[in-house]
Design an enzyme around this catalytic site. Structure first.
Site, PDB file in Angstrom:
ATOM      1  N   ASP A  16       1.901 137.425  -2.990  1.00  0.00           N
ATOM      2  CA  ASP A  16       1.163 136.160  -2.904  1.00  0.00           C
ATOM      3  C   ASP A  16       1.494 135.375  -1.638  1.00  0.00           C
ATOM      4  OD1 ASP A  16       0.828 137.075  -5.532  1.00  0.00           O
ATOM      5  OD2 ASP A  16       0.448 135.037  -6.258  1.00  0.00           O
ATOM      6  N   ARG A  96      12.440 123.690  -8.869  1.00  0.00           N
ATOM      7  CA  ARG A  96      11.420 123.194  -7.923  1.00  0.00           C
ATOM      8  C   ARG A  96      11.877 122.042  -7.061  1.00  0.00           C
ATOM      9  NH1 ARG A  96      10.267 127.879  -8.436  1.00  0.00           N
ATOM     10  NH2 ARG A  96       9.098 128.534 -10.251  1.00  0.00           N
ATOM     11  N   ASP A 125       4.101 124.052 -11.582  1.00  0.00           N
ATOM     12  CA  ASP A 125       4.928 124.117 -10.376  1.00  0.00           C
ATOM     13  C   ASP A 125       4.316 123.382  -9.187  1.00  0.00           C
ATOM     14  OD1 ASP A 125       7.062 125.428 -11.531  1.00  0.00           O
ATOM     15  OD2 ASP A 125       6.182 127.407 -11.219  1.00  0.00           O
ATOM     16  N   SER A 179       3.380 137.458 -14.401  1.00  0.00           N
ATOM     17  CA  SER A 179       3.827 136.410 -13.493  1.00  0.00           C
ATOM     18  C   SER A 179       5.267 136.094 -13.870  1.00  0.00           C
ATOM     19  CB  SER A 179       2.942 135.174 -13.651  1.00  0.00           C
ATOM     20  OG  SER A 179       3.560 134.084 -13.023  1.00  0.00           O
TER      21      SER A 179
HETATM   22  N1  ARG Z   1       6.004 127.604 -17.836  1.00  0.00           N
HETATM   23  C1  ARG Z   1       7.243 127.479 -17.166  1.00  0.00           C
HETATM   24  C2  ARG Z   1       7.386 126.103 -16.567  1.00  0.00           C
HETATM   25  O1  ARG Z   1       6.417 125.443 -16.363  1.00  0.00           O
HETATM   26  C3  ARG Z   1       7.469 128.563 -16.125  1.00  0.00           C
HETATM   27  C4  ARG Z   1       6.561 128.528 -14.926  1.00  0.00           C
HETATM   28  C5  ARG Z   1       6.832 129.561 -13.865  1.00  0.00           C
HETATM   29  N2  ARG Z   1       6.900 130.879 -14.430  1.00  0.00           N
HETATM   30  C6  ARG Z   1       6.135 131.928 -14.142  1.00  0.00           C
HETATM   31  N3  ARG Z   1       6.301 133.010 -14.797  1.00  0.00           N
HETATM   32  N4  ARG Z   1       5.213 131.860 -13.218  1.00  0.00           N
HETATM   33  O2  ARG Z   1       8.460 125.641 -16.254  1.00  0.00           O
END
Ligand code: ARG
Length: 403
Positions: A16, A96, A125, A179
């Site tokens: 990505d 993050r 995110d 993911s």
């Molecule tokens: N749902 C989780 C959160 O919002 C993880 C998000 C990132 N994870 C992922 N597999 N893309 O904190």
């Protein structure tokens, strides 16, 4: 489109962000600086450098953030016993703001006017990155390619990669991958078959924990030492925050600890289903509650538990660098001054159970609580009056109801 002079890209080196890098170069025709954080995701980071070099990047930043991640983000959150919606240990959420902080620092250092990230337009995110950037440097622009380009699916993404000779990892061909987001605190897996919450997650989604059914038949007993609310040692050996969490991840993983299959409410508005593995974090949460149980005053402990869901929601929603999170943090941190001592935890087939705790600051009084004869001044008649006064209004209420 607004003219952009220089961009700092949050770059993993994966498919990505490699595509995003190409797209930024084509779309903005400006210099891109890549930033890759080592958060203990357990991936080689040198390939990211090689790929960035191949794309003509001059300024490549790869930084080991493991200690900062655990000491300045994971541990403060642990002091609060934070869980989102009662269960999620916030492993992605808490990473993050740290990444955003470094993106902003690099942008300021190299004089970039924009930061780009690879978070999609449906997730949490993007919000976390951008709210953190807003809070740390309001002058910086944000570029979120997933919201801007006209690539609308994984299939179109692969086509773009093909067209631009960007190597596609073999597992990303054909069937789309899960993911995955991983760091020292957790691994989160979403997408594909998991998008149907009625489907049982297949065993191969789990990356770092064994099935509790396959965990060793013999329990393992460990002792964690705390000082001022933070874990500092394992079995008597002092360890840095990242080393301690790494060690606990290994132990927890072997014993099948910290698996969670969750349907959660995203800030953006939809429900999503994910599989989380947080082996070390799950052990630390149990141990921290164990040491708090003897060192915190009741009202202090209950106040912490009242604000915890609010605090966790702030982190989940991306408000780490917001005044209200900092205010709650000050309250939590103040409560931790005497949260020191040792907790012994038994790891066994998916569970981390506190089996003993000691502290030089313990509030626990065996003399006071004992079922035996005791020298401590405690007048049983006081309890009689205490109950009588508390029961007063219940008697009035019951009498009225019985009328
Ligand atoms: N749902 C989780 C959160 O919002 C993880 C998000 C990132 N994870 C992922 N597999 N893309 O904190």
């Amino acid at each position: 489109m607004t003219k952009i002079e220089k961009i700092v890209l949050s770059y993993s080196g994966g498919l990505d962000t490699s595509i995003i890098l190409k797209w930024l170069q084509e779309t903005y025709g400006c210099e891109v600086v890549t930033f890759t954080a080592d958060l203990g995701q357990g991936e080689e980071l040198e390939p990211a450098r090689a790929k960035a070099e191949m794309s003509g990047i001059k300024d490549i930043r790869i930084v080991d953030l493991r200690e900062e991640f655990v000491s300045d983000f994971v541990f403060p959150m642990l002091r609060a016993n934070a869980l989102y919606e009662g269960q999620y240990l916030l492993g992605s959420s808490i990473a993050r703001p740290l990444i955003a902080k470094h993106l902003v620092g690099i942008a300021q250092e190299v004089g970039a006017d924009a930061i780009a990230h690879g978070a999609t337009g449906k997730g949490n995110d993007q919000i976390r990155f951008e709210l953190a950037i807003n809070a740390l440097d309001p002058s910086l622009k944000v570029i979120a390619p997933w919201r801007q380009w006209n690539i609308r699916s994984r299939t179109q993404l692969l086509e773009y990669a093909e067209k631009h000779h960007i190597p596609v990892p073999s597992d990303k061909r054909g069937e789309a991958p899960f993911s995955i987001d991983a760091n020292l605190l957790h691994t989160s897996t979403e997408g594909k078959i998991l998008e149907n919450p009625a489907e049982v997650a297949p065993d191969h989604v789990y990356q770092r924990t064994v099935d509790p059914l396959d965990a060793p038949d013999a329990p393992e007993i460990i002792t964690i030492g705390f000082e001022g609310g933070d874990p500092l040692s394992l079995n008597g050996t002092a360890m840095t925050p990242a080393a301690l969490l790494t060690e606990l991840n290994g132990l927890g993983g072997r014993h099948g600890i910290g698996r969670l299959d969750l349907v959660e409410n995203r800030f953006i508005g939809m429900k999503s289903r994910g599989i989380y593995e947080t082996p070390g974090g799950t052990i630390l949460l149990a141990a921290h509650r164990g040491i708090e149980s003897i060192t915190l005053d009741r009202a202090a402990a209950h106040l912490k538990d009242e604000i915890m869901p609010r605090y966790a929601e702030l982190i989940y929603n991306g408000f780490w660098f917001a005044p209200e999170r900092e205010m709650l943090q000050a309250l939590i941190d103040q409560s931790q001054a005497f949260v020191s001592g040792e907790v012994t935890v038994r790891l066994y087939k998916g569970s981390a159970s506190v089996i003993s705790r000691t502290s030089p600051w313990s509030l626990y009084s065996a003399d006071l609580v004992t079922f035996e004869e005791s020298a401590v001044a405690y007048d049983h008649h006081d309890a009689e009056g205490f109950i009588r006064l508390n029961g007063l209004r219940l008697k009035s209420w019951a009498a009225r109801n019985g009328r």
